[in-house]
Scaffold this motif. Structure first.
Motif, PDB file in Angstrom:
ATOM      1  N   HIS A  47       0.888  -1.166   0.000  1.00 33.81           N
ATOM      2  CA  HIS A  47       0.000   0.000   0.000  1.00 33.81           C
ATOM      3  C   HIS A  47       0.921   1.209   0.000  1.00 33.81           C
ATOM      4  O   HIS A  47       1.347   1.687   1.049  1.00 33.81           O
ATOM      5  CB  HIS A  47      -0.904  -0.020   1.235  1.00 33.81           C
ATOM      6  N   ASP A  48       1.270   1.657  -1.207  1.00 30.90           N
ATOM      7  CA  ASP A  48       2.296   2.692  -1.324  1.00 30.90           C
ATOM      8  C   ASP A  48       1.782   4.059  -0.873  1.00 30.90           C
ATOM      9  O   ASP A  48       0.577   4.314  -0.846  1.00 30.90           O
ATOM     10  CB  ASP A  48       2.805   2.747  -2.769  1.00 30.90           C
ATOM     11  N   ALA A  49       2.734   4.924  -0.559  1.00 26.29           N
ATOM     12  CA  ALA A  49       2.393   6.239  -0.008  1.00 26.29           C
ATOM     13  C   ALA A  49       1.459   7.016  -0.930  1.00 26.29           C
ATOM     14  O   ALA A  49       0.525   7.669  -0.477  1.00 26.29           O
ATOM     15  CB  ALA A  49       3.676   7.034   0.257  1.00 26.29           C
ATOM     16  N   ARG A  50       1.701   6.927  -2.225  1.00 22.05           N
ATOM     17  CA  ARG A  50       0.873   7.737  -3.142  1.00 22.05           C
ATOM     18  C   ARG A  50      -0.583   7.295  -3.117  1.00 22.05           C
ATOM     19  O   ARG A  50      -1.471   8.059  -3.504  1.00 22.05           O
ATOM     20  CB  ARG A  50       1.441   7.676  -4.553  1.00 22.05           C
ATOM     21  N   ASP A  51      -0.816   6.072  -2.701  1.00 24.79           N
ATOM     22  CA  ASP A  51      -2.204   5.593  -2.628  1.00 24.79           C
ATOM     23  C   ASP A  51      -2.855   5.919  -1.286  1.00 24.79           C
ATOM     24  O   ASP A  51      -4.047   6.163  -1.229  1.00 24.79           O
ATOM     25  CB  ASP A  51      -2.252   4.073  -2.846  1.00 24.79           C
ATOM     26  N   ILE A  52      -2.075   5.872  -0.217  1.00 22.56           N
ATOM     27  CA  ILE A  52      -2.718   6.025   1.091  1.00 22.56           C
ATOM     28  C   ILE A  52      -2.548   7.404   1.722  1.00 22.56           C
ATOM     29  O   ILE A  52      -3.420   7.846   2.450  1.00 22.56           O
ATOM     30  CB  ILE A  52      -2.256   4.926   2.086  1.00 22.56           C
ATOM     31  N   VAL A  53      -1.439   8.098   1.429  1.00 22.35           N
ATOM     32  CA  VAL A  53      -1.222   9.380   2.120  1.00 22.35           C
ATOM     33  C   VAL A  53      -2.178  10.475   1.641  1.00 22.35           C
ATOM     34  O   VAL A  53      -2.848  11.106   2.467  1.00 22.35           O
ATOM     35  CB  VAL A  53       0.251   9.830   2.027  1.00 22.35           C
TER      36      VAL A  53
END
Ligand SMILES: [Mn+2]
Length: 319
Positions: A199-205
Motif C-alpha cells: 500500500h504505497d504512499a501515493r495511494d494512502i497518504v
C-alpha cells in the motif's frame, strides 16, 4: 544516560514480570547515505524519560517494561546480525510468560535476524510452517537482492525476509523504489506463497487512509517493522534517507491501531533513527510512538474477547 525505557516513571522490570522486552541495537554497518543510526537506541531511551506514563487511555508501562543491555554491535555484519537473533531468542526463551520483543535500531538490517528468531520460536510453539507475517512501514521497499554488493544491506532486508525466510509481507508507505524492486514485486504478486502486498504512499497518504486490507489468510500473528523514514520527514527528518510524502502522525497512529486490532503483534521494531544533534523532536516522536504501540498491544492483550491473546505465543490459530 538513560539505560531503560521510561526510566523514572517505571523502574526497569525484571524480565520475568515484563510484557515488553526492549532490546537496544546500536548497529550501523551498511548505511548508504546519512549515518548516525548507532546512536538511535540511546536517543529513544533518553527521550522516553520525557513521556507521560498515561498515554491518553491508560498506563501501558504497568504491563512491565524490561530494557536489556544493548546488543554488541562491534564487528562485521556477519558477526553482528546473528547476535540480534540471539538477543530476541533469549527474550522469548528464558521466561515462561513470553515477553514481547521491542527492538530499537540501529539500521534496518537487524530486522531479518529478529524476524527469523520470532518465526522460529513460533514454529516451535504452534507447529505451523508459516506462523508469522511481517508488516513493514517504510519509505523504501528494501527488496533489492543486494546493495553495494551486500545482501545484508539495510536496502536488502525485506528481500531477506520475504525471499530467504519465506515470510509473507505487507509493505506500507513505500515511495522510493528501484526498477529491480518493482520487478521483484510484480513477480511476487503472481506467486501466492509467500504473499507480498503493498500500500504505497501515493495511494494512502493523499487520501489519509488509515486502514489497509489484510487478507484473511495472512498469518494471525505479525512482526511489525517500523522504519522511521516511513513517516513524513516533517515528523522524523532524523534518518539517513528521508523521502517526502510520508505518513502523517495521526494517520500512523490510526493505521497502527487498525493493525493491532486486526492481528496479534508478536514483536516490533523501530529502526533507522539517525539523530540530528540539537534536534530532539524526532527522538521524542519515536519514543512516543514506541510507547503508543506498547499501549495498543497491552490493551489488545487484556481486551474482553481477546481470549488466547493474553499470551503472545499461546493464542488460538487462525485469522
Ligand atoms: Mn527500511
Amino acid at each position: 544516560m538513560s539505560k531503560s525505557f521510561l526510566e523514572g516513571e517505571y523502574p526497569c522490570s525484571s524480565p520475568d514480570q515484563a510484557l515488553f522486552y526492549v532490546i537496544p541495537v546500536p548497529y550501523e554497518g551498511t548505511v548508504s547515505y546519512g549515518g548516525g543510526t548507532a546512536r538511535g537506541p540511546e536517543r529513544i531511551l533518553a527521550a522516553s524519560t520525557q513521556l507521560e506514563k498515561f498515554d491518553g487511555i491508560d498506563c501501558p508501562g504497568e504491563a512491565g517494561i524490561h530494557t536489556a543491555r544493548p546488543v554488541d554491535c562491534s564487528g562485521t555484519p556477519e558477526e553482528v546480525l546473528p547476535r540480534v537473533g540471539d538477543a530476541v531468542l533469549s527474550a522469548l526463551g528464558a521466561h515462561d510468560h513470553d515477553p514481547l520483543p521491542v527492538v530499537l535500531g540501529g539500521e534496518h538490517s537487524i530486522t531479518a535476524p529478529a524476524v527469523r528468531a520470532v518465526r522460529d520460536k513460533l514454529r516451535e510453539r504452534t507447529g505451523l510452517a508459516t506462523p508469522l507475517g511481517v508488516i513493514q512501514i517504510d519509505a523504501h521497499a528494501d527488496l533489492r537482492d543486494r546493495y553495494e554488493g551486500s545482501p545484508l544491506s539495510h536496502a536488502a532486508v525485506m528481500r531477506r525476509v520475504h525471499q530467504d525466510l519465506g515470510v509473507p509481507l505487507i509493505q506500507i508507505g513505500v515511495r522510493a523504489l528501484s526498477r529491480e524492486e518493482e520487478t521483484y514485486r510484480l513477480a511476487a504478486r503472481d506467486e501466492t506463497d509467500p504473499v507480498l502486498l503493498w500500500h504505497d504512499a501515493r495511494d494512502i497518504v493523499p487520501s489519509a487512509l488509515s486502514r489497509i486490507e489484510i487478507p484473511r489468510d495472512f498469518p494471525s500473528r505479525v512482526y511489525l517493522t517500523l522504519d522511521v523514514d516511513g513517516l513524513d520527514p516533517s515528523i522524523c527528518p532524523a534518518t539517513g534517507t528521508p523521502v517526502p510524502g510520508g505518513l502523517e502522525w495521526y494517520q500512523t497512529l490510526n493505521l497502527l491501531q487498525h493493525i493491532a486490532n486486526a492481528r496479534e503483534i508478536a514483536a516490533f521494531d523501530v529502526v533507522e533513527l539517525a539523530p540530528i544533534p540539537g534536534l530532539h523532536a524526532p527522538d521524542y516522536a519515536l519514543a512516543e510512538l514506541t510507547y503508543r504501540i506498547m499501549g495498543m498491544i497491552a490493551r489488545s492483550r487484556s481486551a474482553p474477547g481477546s481470549g488466547g491473546r493474553e499470551r503472545p505465543f499461546r493464542g488460538t490459530v487462525g485469522p
